[in-house]
Each structure stands twice: as C-alpha cells, then as structure tokens.
Design a protein around this motif. Structure first.
Motif, PDB file in Angstrom:
ATOM      1  N   UNK A 114       0.777  -1.066  -0.014  1.00 18.37           N
ATOM      2  CA  UNK A 114      -0.053  -0.004  -0.035  1.00 18.37           C
ATOM      3  C   UNK A 114       0.838   1.074   0.007  1.00 18.37           C
ATOM      4  N   UNK A 115       1.991   1.349   0.719  1.00 22.14           N
ATOM      5  CA  UNK A 115       2.958   2.385   0.906  1.00 22.14           C
ATOM      6  C   UNK A 115       3.532   2.805  -0.261  1.00 22.14           C
ATOM      7  N   UNK A 116       3.870   1.675  -0.978  1.00 18.56           N
ATOM      8  CA  UNK A 116       4.729   1.636  -2.252  1.00 18.56           C
ATOM      9  C   UNK A 116       3.807   1.872  -3.515  1.00 18.56           C
ATOM     10  N   UNK A 120      -2.693   8.434  -4.196  1.00 22.03           N
ATOM     11  CA  UNK A 120      -2.686   9.630  -3.231  1.00 22.03           C
ATOM     12  C   UNK A 120      -2.429   9.374  -1.897  1.00 22.03           C
ATOM     13  N   UNK A 121      -1.947  10.285  -1.022  1.00 19.76           N
ATOM     14  CA  UNK A 121      -1.815  10.028   0.297  1.00 19.76           C
ATOM     15  C   UNK A 121      -3.148   9.837   1.121  1.00 19.76           C
ATOM     16  N   UNK A 122      -3.989  10.434   0.554  1.00 19.60           N
ATOM     17  CA  UNK A 122      -5.443  10.067   1.560  1.00 19.60           C
ATOM     18  C   UNK A 122      -5.946   8.826   1.098  1.00 19.60           C
ATOM     19  N   UNK A 127      -6.484   3.046   3.066  1.00 16.08           N
ATOM     20  CA  UNK A 127      -6.311   1.577   2.753  1.00 16.08           C
ATOM     21  C   UNK A 127      -5.422   1.102   4.014  1.00 16.08           C
ATOM     22  N   UNK A 128      -4.597   2.073   4.513  1.00 16.10           N
ATOM     23  CA  UNK A 128      -3.679   1.458   5.781  1.00 16.10           C
ATOM     24  C   UNK A 128      -4.827   1.431   6.854  1.00 16.10           C
ATOM     25  N   UNK A 129      -5.496   2.472   7.011  1.00 17.86           N
ATOM     26  CA  UNK A 129      -6.684   2.257   8.134  1.00 17.86           C
ATOM     27  C   UNK A 129      -7.772   0.828   8.032  1.00 17.86           C
ATOM     28  N   UNK A 130      -8.051   0.786   6.690  1.00 22.25           N
ATOM     29  CA  UNK A 130      -8.947  -0.740   6.252  1.00 22.25           C
ATOM     30  C   UNK A 130      -8.107  -1.901   6.585  1.00 22.25           C
ATOM     31  N   UNK A 131      -6.583  -1.673   6.427  1.00 23.39           N
ATOM     32  CA  UNK A 131      -5.757  -2.831   6.718  1.00 23.39           C
ATOM     33  C   UNK A 131      -5.504  -3.224   8.137  1.00 23.39           C
ATOM     34  N   UNK A 132      -5.605  -2.061   9.167  1.00 22.72           N
ATOM     35  CA  UNK A 132      -5.556  -2.288  10.384  1.00 22.72           C
ATOM     36  C   UNK A 132      -6.788  -2.722  10.964  1.00 22.72           C
TER      37      UNK A 132
END
Length: 172
Positions: A114-116, A120-122, A127-132
């Motif tokens: 996801x990071x790479x 867009x940063x948002x 996506x990182x929130x959903x992954x958490x």
C-alpha cells in the motif's frame, strides 16, 4: 455416501498436500506471497476435480437409476464440505505450529504494498486504516481458517453446480 466421504477426503488431502508442498517449495518469505496465492488458488481448483470424479462415481454406482440435478449437487456439496473441514484443520495447524508468524508477515507485506503503491496520500491512509481493521479481525487463528474454509467451499460450490448440470441424467 461412500463416494462423498472418499472423494471429500481425497479433495481435502490434495489440498493439504498441495499447500504444504507449496510452503516447502516457496517458503514463507514476503517475496513469494504473490506466487503463493497463485499456487494456492491453483491447488484449490485442481483438487476440486475430485468433485467431478465423486459425482461420476456416485452416478455409476446408482446405475441404472437416474441422477437428477439436486442429487448430483448434494453429492458435490458433501464432497466440498468434507474437503473444507479437512482444510480448515490443516490451516489452523499451519498457523499455530508450522508458521505462526504468517498472519503478521502478511499484514506487514500488505502495508508495504500500500505504501509503495504511488496512490494519493489520502487513499493510502484510508487503505492503511482498512488494513488495520482487517489485521484486528485476523489477529486470531480462527478467522483466517474460517476464511479458507469459505474459499474452499465456494470453489467447491461452483464446481458442484457445473458438475451437477453436466452429469445429471436428463429427463425423458
């Protein structure tokens, strides 16, 4: 009933052997997660051929009695359920004893993807929130095992429907 147990066990055993062999051949490094997913789904589809063989075997044993769609579907679903139960036990065993760090490694791998991604940063933040949230859900070994059960069963359901249509005895 014998066909269901025999071919359900065969399908489940093929899943276990295929996945364990994949683990031995590919290892469990993050470099091989994508290849592992491709191999895993391939093993699921190939092992589901036992559903076709099981329905054919059941039909031959019933001969000359006709086998309708619902009967063939029931045989296929029985085979799928047995295979999925065998595979859920293997998956739980794998996550607890063979590779207890798999889930956390997969979450870290997903974070890096996801990071790479270059999005867009948002979008990355979302996506990182959903992954958490997903990580919290799969933090125990029960949930991932049930997800694998469902995957094997749904693939088996599809094979059962197609096989029941193809192998039923047509009405006269």
């Amino acid at each position: 009933m014998y066909s269901i147990i025999r071919f359900g066990s065969l399908c489940g055993l093929a899943l276990v052997i295929g996945f364990y062999t994949s683990h031995l051949a590919l290892g469990s490094t993050t470099d091989n997660f994508t290849t592992g997913e491709i191999v895993g789904y391939s093993v699921m589809f190939i092992s589901s051929l036992a559903i076709i063989m099981g329905i054919k075997d059941y039909k031959q044993k019933r001969s000359p009695a006709p086998l309708g769609f619902m009967g063939a579907l029931g045989v296929g679903l029985g085979i799928s359920l047995i295979a999925a139960h065998i595979f859920i036990l293997y998956n739980w065993f794998y996550l607890v004893f063979i590779n207890p760090t798999f889930t956390s490694s997969y979450i870290r791998y997903s974070e890096q993807k996801i990071i790479s991604s270059g999005l867009e940063p948002t979008v990355i933040e979302q996506q990182l929130s959903e992954l958490a949230d997903y990580a919290d859900l799969v933090g125990n070994n029960f949930t991932p095992s049930m997800m694998m059960f469902a995957t094997v069963f749904v693939i088996g359901l599809l094979f059962s429907i197609v096989s029941a249509i193809a192998l039923r005895t047509p009405r006269k």
